[in-house]
Structures are given as C-alpha cells and as structure tokens.
Design a protein around this motif. Structure first.
Motif, PDB file in Angstrom:
ATOM      1  N   ARG A  36      20.648 -10.537  -1.818  1.00 27.39           N
ATOM      2  CA  ARG A  36      20.092 -11.341  -3.024  1.00 27.39           C
ATOM      3  C   ARG A  36      18.558 -11.776  -2.145  1.00 27.39           C
ATOM      4  N   ARG A  37      18.836 -11.868  -0.821  1.00 34.64           N
ATOM      5  CA  ARG A  37      17.502 -12.193  -0.225  1.00 34.64           C
ATOM      6  C   ARG A  37      16.277 -10.480   0.326  1.00 34.64           C
ATOM      7  N   GLU A  38      17.077  -9.566  -0.432  1.00 35.38           N
ATOM      8  CA  GLU A  38      16.154  -8.454  -0.779  1.00 35.38           C
ATOM      9  C   GLU A  38      15.782  -7.876  -2.411  1.00 35.38           C
ATOM     10  N   GLN A  39      16.661  -9.474  -3.154  1.00 40.05           N
ATOM     11  CA  GLN A  39      16.473  -9.059  -4.386  1.00 40.05           C
ATOM     12  C   GLN A  39      14.791  -9.795  -4.471  1.00 40.05           C
ATOM     13  N   GLU A  40      14.959 -10.862  -3.626  1.00 44.50           N
ATOM     14  CA  GLU A  40      14.475 -12.042  -4.145  1.00 44.50           C
ATOM     15  C   GLU A  40      12.957 -11.718  -3.411  1.00 44.50           C
ATOM     16  N   ARG A  41      12.712 -10.743  -1.846  1.00 42.14           N
ATOM     17  CA  ARG A  41      12.562 -11.061  -1.524  1.00 42.14           C
ATOM     18  C   ARG A  41      11.009  -9.407  -1.538  1.00 42.14           C
ATOM     19  N   ILE A  42      11.634  -7.911  -1.753  1.00 40.54           N
ATOM     20  CA  ILE A  42      11.909  -7.072  -2.353  1.00 40.54           C
ATOM     21  C   ILE A  42      11.193  -6.411  -3.114  1.00 40.54           C
ATOM     22  N   PHE A  43      12.432  -6.692  -4.419  1.00 36.07           N
ATOM     23  CA  PHE A  43      12.048  -6.170  -5.521  1.00 36.07           C
ATOM     24  C   PHE A  43      11.564  -7.383  -6.998  1.00 36.07           C
ATOM     25  N   GLU A  44      11.767  -8.366  -6.033  1.00 35.47           N
ATOM     26  CA  GLU A  44      11.157  -9.198  -7.544  1.00 35.47           C
ATOM     27  C   GLU A  44       9.519  -9.796  -6.963  1.00 35.47           C
ATOM     28  N   ARG A  45       8.911  -9.234  -5.894  1.00 33.21           N
ATOM     29  CA  ARG A  45       8.089  -9.352  -5.402  1.00 33.21           C
ATOM     30  C   ARG A  45       7.079  -8.360  -5.068  1.00 33.21           C
ATOM     31  N   LEU A  46       7.861  -6.662  -5.451  1.00 35.66           N
ATOM     32  CA  LEU A  46       7.044  -5.634  -5.232  1.00 35.66           C
ATOM     33  C   LEU A  46       6.689  -4.867  -6.794  1.00 35.66           C
ATOM     34  N   TRP A  47       6.152  -3.730  -6.925  1.00 36.88           N
ATOM     35  CA  TRP A  47       6.223  -3.107  -8.094  1.00 36.88           C
ATOM     36  C   TRP A  47       7.417  -2.022  -7.923  1.00 36.88           C
ATOM     37  N   PHE A  48       7.204  -2.175  -9.177  1.00 32.05           N
ATOM     38  CA  PHE A  48       9.387  -2.072  -9.654  1.00 32.05           C
ATOM     39  C   PHE A  48       9.109  -0.444 -10.713  1.00 32.05           C
ATOM     40  N   CYS A  49       9.498   0.546 -10.382  1.00 31.94           N
ATOM     41  CA  CYS A  49       9.278   1.845 -10.724  1.00 31.94           C
ATOM     42  C   CYS A  49      10.403   1.085 -12.118  1.00 31.94           C
ATOM     43  N   ALA A  50      10.270   0.671 -13.699  1.00 35.55           N
ATOM     44  CA  ALA A  50      11.145   0.401 -14.447  1.00 35.55           C
ATOM     45  C   ALA A  50      11.878   1.241 -15.483  1.00 35.55           C
ATOM     46  N   ALA A  51      10.502   2.747 -16.371  1.00 35.43           N
ATOM     47  CA  ALA A  51      10.834   3.666 -17.024  1.00 35.43           C
ATOM     48  C   ALA A  51       9.966   4.075 -17.368  1.00 35.43           C
TER      49      ALA A  51
END
Length: 386
Positions: A36-51
């Motif tokens: 959950r902390r990774e979701q918050e601190r990494i995936f929800e804060r950095l650029w994420f290749c979505a589609a």
C-alpha cells in the motif's frame, strides 16, 4: 499505521568489488502494508505508462487503467486529443466507466444517477440540474490527471505536482543508452501493434523488475535467448553497462526463436545498433526491448503484494503487418522468455514469506544494478528521503 520496514540499513548498499550485497527483506515482497505504501509513494507519485495511444482509436474511445489505488479513465475528446481523468463520478463517487474499454458517442454517463460529462470532463447534464443554475459545471466536472504521450504510449501521473517527465522518464532512457538520440532512431511512435499478450504473474512487482534487470539466470532458464545472444550465457545483462547492446550470434539472422531472418532493420537504425539487443528499465513499471526490426514493450500493473499483471506489446513497421508477414517467430522468442521469467518469479514468491528469507538474500557483483534499484525503492518509501 505501522508499516514494516522494506529494508535493513545495509540492504542494497554498495559493496567492495567481489563481495556480496544485501537485498531487501522478505516482507518487502509480501506485506500488504508495504504494498500500500508503494502504491501511494511510487505508483501514485511517478509517471505511469497506462496505455498505448493507438488503443484509443478515435473520439469517444476509452480505456480504464488501475494506477496505484486509483482507477484512471483515458479517452479522446471530440478533437481526438487524449484526456485522462479519475474514473469517479463527482456526485457520490460511483465508478463512471465500469468496462475496461469501449466507445461512447459524445458523453460519459454515470450508470448510478446519470450525471453526464463531455469528453473534456465538463458536467453537462444531471437529473434536476436545471433547477440548480448556480452550479459551476467545470468545477463539478471530472478530476483531470496529468498526461503525456511518448513512444506511442499514454503516461499519467496522479501527483498534484508531477516530477519532470523529461528528467525522470526520458532522462532514464538517455542515461541507460548513453545517447539522447539512440531511442529516437527506433521510431517507436510510428510502429504498429503486431501482437499483445497479457500475463497474470503470481509474484511481487519488484521480483519481476529484478529479474528483468539481470542475466545471472539466463544460462539456466533461457536456452532460446542465449542461442541468439550468446554473451547472456556469461551472466552479464545488457543493462550492466551504459550504452551496451548484446550482439547477435554470428549464425542468427534475426531476433527470432529459430534464428531465422526478421523484417529488415527499422529506417532510423544505424550500423552501431544493427544486430544488437538493448534493454531499458523505466521505473517503476516499464521495460523496453530494442532490436533492429521491432520493439517490445512490457508494462506492469501491480495488483497485490503477490500478484502483477504484465501487458507485453510487439511493435513492427506498419507495412510489415499490412503485407501479411508472419511475426510468430519473433513473438515466440520473447514469449518464451516471458514465460520462463514469470514462472521463475512465481516460484520465488512463496519463499519471500519463509523464515529463511526473513532478512533477505544476497546479490553477486554482476547484480549491482539491482542493489541500486533496492536503494531507489527504499528511498521512495522513506518518510525522509536520502
């Protein structure tokens, strides 16, 4: 909330040449609180290749993607411009689009109370809305998400103030290849999707990243790959050296499962990149594989501490596909590599919860770049980054 530490003080720390390096502890791969902390601190804060941008074929096409704990809605407005929003109705929080993908004609309508938004996110209609003329339809519209298009893909960032895309994403590719123009020569934006395979991997996302970054395992589990890239049998991955690309075997005509020829090199490839394989890790969830005649892109979607969806695209020149070329030999090579890798990660995942791995394991010197990845994760989760 108490969160289990993801690393001891020496995890991933640089070691003198020839010495072992400590890894993250087992809980980093199994603890839901860490995830959950990774979701918050990494995936929800950095650029994420979505589609892939081409997945949205025209106005009204949409796709929903899970980014951290949020569902993100990608679509195109009436002018064909890509847009990204949180997939949440502003009325009472219902999921706006419940399908993974589809097409709407002109508007996005909540299936719960029929609040309706145009493709630019503005609230356009709702039951009894005319009785509330003071409502600001833009303010009550969908919540936009930061969006960039690069390499033919749509990248999103949920942070209020996203990190520089040029520095954190494009810069990472430049740092790996050692040349700011090297990736551009592949013309990925102009390539077409030849094949897509989605893998359900029963392993933590970090195990998949670690596996992709090293080739210490290649001689053991990748016979087809080492036939084409013989230096991988020595255990040094392509990412071990800045700018290095693994050379094809002399007898290999192309990057295919049987060594047969491919489809002629991409127009921008120069002689220094011909007959070579390059691999890039774009943290936190993208792998890019470059060979002279096609490009392979992996995107990870972490689902739980012990489960990750991986979507893998094989990209070719449009005329190759339009001409009816059989891409199976090139797809099959990396499909086998994927299957071998993901099976290995799934075999490793149960041991992360063992007392034998409570304090973690070790890295050999050729895996030093995994130690750097561990330090990056630890720093990202820290309350006070170093």
């Amino acid at each position: 909330m108490t969160t289990t530490p993801v690393a001891g003080p020496r995890a991933g720390a640089p070691a003198p040449s020839g010495e072992l390096i400590a890894t993250l502890p087992g809980a980093a791969y199994t603890d839901p609180a860490v995830f959950r902390r990774e979701q918050e601190r990494i995936f929800e804060r950095l650029w994420f290749c979505a589609a892939r941008a081409a997945d949205l074929a025209g106005p009204g096409a949409f796709r929903t993607v899970q980014v951290g704990r949020e569902s993100v809605l990608l679509t195109r407005n009436r002018r064909g411009e890509p847009r990204a929003y949180l997939n949440i109705c502003r009325h009472r929080g219902a999921r706006l689009c419940t399908e993974e993908s589809g097409t709407v004609r002109r508007t996005l309508q909540c299936p719960y109370h029929a609040w309706t938004y145009d493709l630019d996110g503005r609230l356009t209609a709702a039951p009894n809305l005319r009785q509330m003329p003071g409502i600001d339809r833009t303010e009550r519209g969908l919540i936009a998400v930061h969006l960039r298009e690069w390499l033919g893909y749509l990248w999103v960032c949920l942070a209020d103030e996203p990190p520089s895309f040029d520095a954190s994403v494009i810069g990472a590719a430049t740092e790996r290849l050692g040349d700011p123009t090297a990736l551009d020569r592949y013309g990925t934006e102009a390539l077409a999707l030849g094949r897509r395979i989605t893998y359900d991997v029963h392993a933590n996302w970090k195990l998949i990243v670690e596996n992709f970054m090293e080739c210490y395992h290649c001689a053991t589990i990748h016979p087809e790959l080492t036939d084409v890239l013989p230096e991988f049998a020595d255990g040094l991955a392509a990412q071990y050296h800045v700018g290095h690309g693994a050379a094809f075997a002399e007898e290999a005509e192309g990057f295919t499962v049987d060594g047969t020829g491919g489809f002629g090199r991409l127009p921008g490839i120069d002689d220094t990149q011909d007959r070579r394989y390059y691999a890039l890790t774009l943290r936190p969830q993208v792998f890019v594989n470059l060979v002279p005649d096609h490009v392979i892109v992996h995107r990870m979607f972490p689902v739980a501490a012990d489960r990750t969806t991986v979507e893998c695209d094989w990209l070719y020149r449009p005329e190759v596909l339009a001409g009816g070329a059989d891409v199976t030999p090139s797809v099959e090579l990396f499909h086998r590599v994927n299957t071998q890798d993901f099976d290995a990660c799934a075999r490793t995942q149960p041991a992360m919860d063992s007392r034998a791995y409570r304090d973690g394991g070790v890295l050999v010197p050729s895996e030093h770049h995994i130690g750097a990845f561990h330090r990056w994760v630890t720093d990202a989760l820290a309350d006070t980054p170093s």
